[in-house]
Design an enzyme around this catalytic site. Structure first.
Site, short mmCIF file in Angstrom:
data_model
loop_
_atom_site.label_atom_id
_atom_site.label_comp_id
_atom_site.label_asym_id
_atom_site.label_seq_id
_atom_site.Cartn_x
_atom_site.Cartn_y
_atom_site.Cartn_z
N GLY A 103 0.81 -1.22 0.00
CA GLY A 103 0.00 0.00 0.00
C GLY A 103 0.84 1.25 0.00
N ARG A 104 2.11 1.10 0.30
CA ARG A 104 2.98 2.29 0.29
C ARG A 104 4.41 1.93 -0.05
NH1 ARG A 104 3.90 3.75 6.58
NH2 ARG A 104 3.74 1.65 7.43
N LYS A 124 9.86 2.52 0.58
CA LYS A 124 8.73 2.43 1.51
C LYS A 124 8.30 3.85 1.88
CE LYS A 124 7.23 0.20 5.80
NZ LYS A 124 7.60 -0.80 6.81
N ASP A 136 -2.65 7.05 2.77
CA ASP A 136 -1.92 8.04 1.97
C ASP A 136 -0.66 7.50 1.27
OD1 ASP A 136 -0.24 7.71 4.10
OD2 ASP A 136 -0.46 9.74 4.89
N ASP A 272 1.36 -11.61 6.35
CA ASP A 272 1.85 -10.71 5.30
C ASP A 272 3.18 -10.08 5.68
OD1 ASP A 272 -0.07 -9.54 7.21
OD2 ASP A 272 0.46 -7.64 6.29
N ASN A 273 3.62 -10.29 6.91
CA ASN A 273 4.88 -9.74 7.37
C ASN A 273 5.92 -10.83 7.60
OD1 ASN A 273 3.87 -7.15 7.28
ND2 ASN A 273 3.33 -7.09 9.43
P1 AMP Z 1 1.84 -3.17 8.00
O1 AMP Z 1 1.09 -3.57 9.20
O2 AMP Z 1 2.63 -1.89 8.13
O3 AMP Z 1 2.66 -4.27 7.42
O4 AMP Z 1 0.73 -2.79 6.90
C1 AMP Z 1 -0.34 -3.60 6.59
C2 AMP Z 1 -0.94 -3.17 5.28
O5 AMP Z 1 -1.34 -1.80 5.34
C3 AMP Z 1 -0.01 -3.28 4.09
O6 AMP Z 1 -0.78 -3.69 3.00
C4 AMP Z 1 0.48 -1.87 3.94
O7 AMP Z 1 0.91 -1.61 2.62
C5 AMP Z 1 -0.74 -1.05 4.30
N1 AMP Z 1 -0.39 0.30 4.80
C6 AMP Z 1 0.12 0.63 6.00
N2 AMP Z 1 0.28 1.95 6.11
C7 AMP Z 1 -0.14 2.50 4.94
C8 AMP Z 1 -0.23 3.84 4.44
N3 AMP Z 1 0.15 4.91 5.14
N4 AMP Z 1 -0.70 4.00 3.19
C9 AMP Z 1 -1.10 2.95 2.45
N5 AMP Z 1 -1.04 1.69 2.86
C10 AMP Z 1 -0.58 1.44 4.10
MG MG Z 2 3.48 -5.25 6.25
#
Ligand code: AMP
Ligand code: MG
Length: 524
Positions: A103-104, A124, A136, A272-273
């Site tokens: 997502g980013r 990132k 965002d 996913d991580n």
């Molecule tokens: P994370 O927990 O950081 O691994 O994020 C989980 C999901 O949320 C992943 O698909 C990320 O790409 C998305 N994500 C987290 N923060 C953002 C952001 N600010 N904008 C877009 N996507 C995000």
């Molecule tokens: Mg992640």
């Protein structure tokens, strides 16, 4: 300048999203969407990893700083780059979450580095993608600095990890509600350029499996084995798939054992991580164990269930592997091979954990040491001792000095957070050290070789939460000096020298309950 050789296998060999643009969508039958980074206002390079740059074969001397910052922020692309966002799903906190995707994070391409290895370059915080789900696409300085600092530190600690090349400020501000309590604030935005041979996650396989898209699932698995697991070259796909799962299981076991050895808590071990290469990936609300507490989690989102607490990480690794096994099971005729992989995980973890326990205490491995080792961990917890400092203090334990003298030594007392707690455990501690002294005597290891074994198992410094927080505060007020000093010291985390000594102290009292030091949120 940047004379990089790209070999963009992922986008060349796998099906992509036919649609263009950033609008949020479900992307079916495709493993990525082509998308370019969204330009940022005024990128400025804050930190750089020379070690990572050398792997790639990048020499930045003589490069115009503005051009360099533009490249590392995604404002400019090099020829050969083919940016994309990857499509994957995942189980979050035990529940299937559907499509997630980058997502980013935007991958720029795959570079064949100076070391001959493949390195995918990923920004990132590079802006919105079809997977941003209304968010965002940006990242703030504090979380970016934490990822940059910790991933490079992990590498030097010898823990498998993605790497980081650079940290840039975007010159833009980003709104975040740090504690999800309705108090949003503007924060400086930043972008990390991170590197890995592959960013494929467990969730990459779960998504096509959840959609019963077996053709896509098979295409992905064949590709990943070919590109990322070249040692698995069996012609028979059934043999290939079984070996692959077992390889992923073994790597995950190593990763869990290593996290436990150094006191790292990932904080968000969603599927996913988790990287199929067994790399530490997606540094979010992670934390480092200060006082030894297996129940501790740095992630405030997880404070009730504590699913991702320190002591539970090996079990979660297993749970996640079960999800991966279920995802690829439709491709496998023999599910016993997948069960063998799960068993291999458990066996491999236990063997490595036992080896670490022995190394950390400076003993030869012996089957009857379990109780002595378990009692040591109980003492660490009950006496509220600093994990890193207590193990290093053990290095200076001499079987000929009286135990009482050792317990009064500055080395040992430096590891204590609470004198009263330590005092309440004094007789247990004395008893443990008597048994330890006796046990060491049975090994016939010279003091030097014992200390050497302990030194390479027990880091002298780790990027403690409060240190990262101090580096963030300084960087936010315009001074990246502390970050640079920390990065330098963390290149030799097992050595005690002038650089490292500065960062070896236990967590100061002010940091005990401070946000960013003991509590972190997913807001990033
Ligand atoms: P994370 O927990 O950081 O691994 O994020 C989980 C999901 O949320 C992943 O698909 C990320 O790409 C998305 N994500 C987290 N923060 C953002 C952001 N600010 N904008 C877009 N996507 C995000
Ligand atoms: Mg992640």
């Amino acid at each position: 300048m940047f004379d990089l050789r790209f070999d963009n296998a992922y986008v060349r060999e796998l099906p992509g999203d036919p649609l263009q643009g950033r609008n949020p969508r479900q992307v079916e039958s495709a493993l990525y969407s082509r998308i370019v980074p969204e330009p940022v206002l005024k990128p400025q390079l804050l930190a750089w990893s020379e070690d990572a740059a050398q792997r790639l074969g990048i020499d930045r001397t003589g490069t115009d700083p503005a051009l360099l910052a533009d490249l590392l922020a995604g404002n400019r692309l090099l020829s050969g780059m083919e940016p994309f966002a990857s499509n994957y799903g995942g189980h979050q906190f035990g529940h299937w979450a559907g499509q997630l995707g980058d997502g980013r994070a935007i991958s720029l391409g795959e570079v064949i580095g100076a070391d001959g290895a493949r390195w995918e370059l990923q920004l990132k915080g590079a802006g919105r993608t079809p997977y941003s789900r209304g968010a965002d696409g940006r990242a703030v300085l504090r979380s970016s600095l934490r990822e940059f600092l910790c991933s490079e530190a992990m590498h030097h600690l010898g823990v498998p990890t993605t790497r980081a090349l650079s940290l840039v400020l975007t010159g833009e501000r980003v709104e975040r509600d740090l504690f999800y309590d309705g108090n949003p604030a503007m924060e400086p935005g930043a972008i990390v350029c991170r590197l890995a041979p592959s960013f494929i996650r467990f969730g990459h396989f779960e998504l096509p499996a959840s959609r019963a898209d077996l053709a896509l699932l098979r295409q992905l698995l064949d590709f990943v084995i070919r590109r990322d697991f070249p040692a698995i070259d069996a012609n028979d796909p059934q043999v290939r798939y079984a070996r692959w799962f077992q390889d992923v299981a073994a790597r995950t076991a190593v990763l869990m054992a290593e996290w436990m050895r150094v006191g790292f808590v990932h904080g968000v071990m969603n599927t996913d991580n988790l990287s199929v290469l067994g790399l530490t990936i997606d540094y979010g609300p992670y934390g480092w164990i200060d006082d030894f507490d297996p129940d501790w989690t740095p992630n405030i989102t997880d404070r009730h269930g504590r699913r991702y607490r320190f002591g539970q990480q090996p079990q979660i690794g297993f749970w996640n592997l079960q999800r991966l096994a279920l995802a690829v099971a439709p491709l496998c005729d023999d599910h016993n091979a997948l069960n063998d992989g799960l068993q291999l995980y458990a066996d491999r973890f236990e063997a490595m954990d036992r080896q670490h326990a022995a190394d950390k205490l400076g003993m030869a491995q012996r089957p009857d040491d379990g109780e002595l080792q378990a009692d040591w961990l109980t003492l660490l917890r009950d006496a509220e001792l600093d994990m890193t400092l207590a193990y290093r203090a053990l290095m200076s334990f001499d079987v000929r000095t009286p135990v009482e003298a050792f317990l009064a030594s500055p080395r040992w007392r430096d590891a204590c957070y609470d004198e009263a707690r330590m005092a309440s455990q004094r007789s247990k501690a004395a008893d443990w050290f008597m048994r330890y002294a006796k046990r060491l005597g049975e090994d016939r290891l010279s003091t030097e070789s014992r200390q050497q074994r302990m030194q390479s198992a027990n880091p002298y410094i780790v990027p403690r939460n409060y240190l990262a927080q101090q580096a963030i505060a300084a960087a936010e007020s315009g001074d990246p000096g502390l970050l640079h000093d920390l990065m330098r010291a963390l290149q030799t985390p097992y050595e005690e020298n002038d650089l490292t000594r500065r960062f070896a102290g236990r967590r100061p009292d002010w940091a005990r309950h401070r946000p960013g030091c003991s509590m972190l949120s997913c807001s990033s």
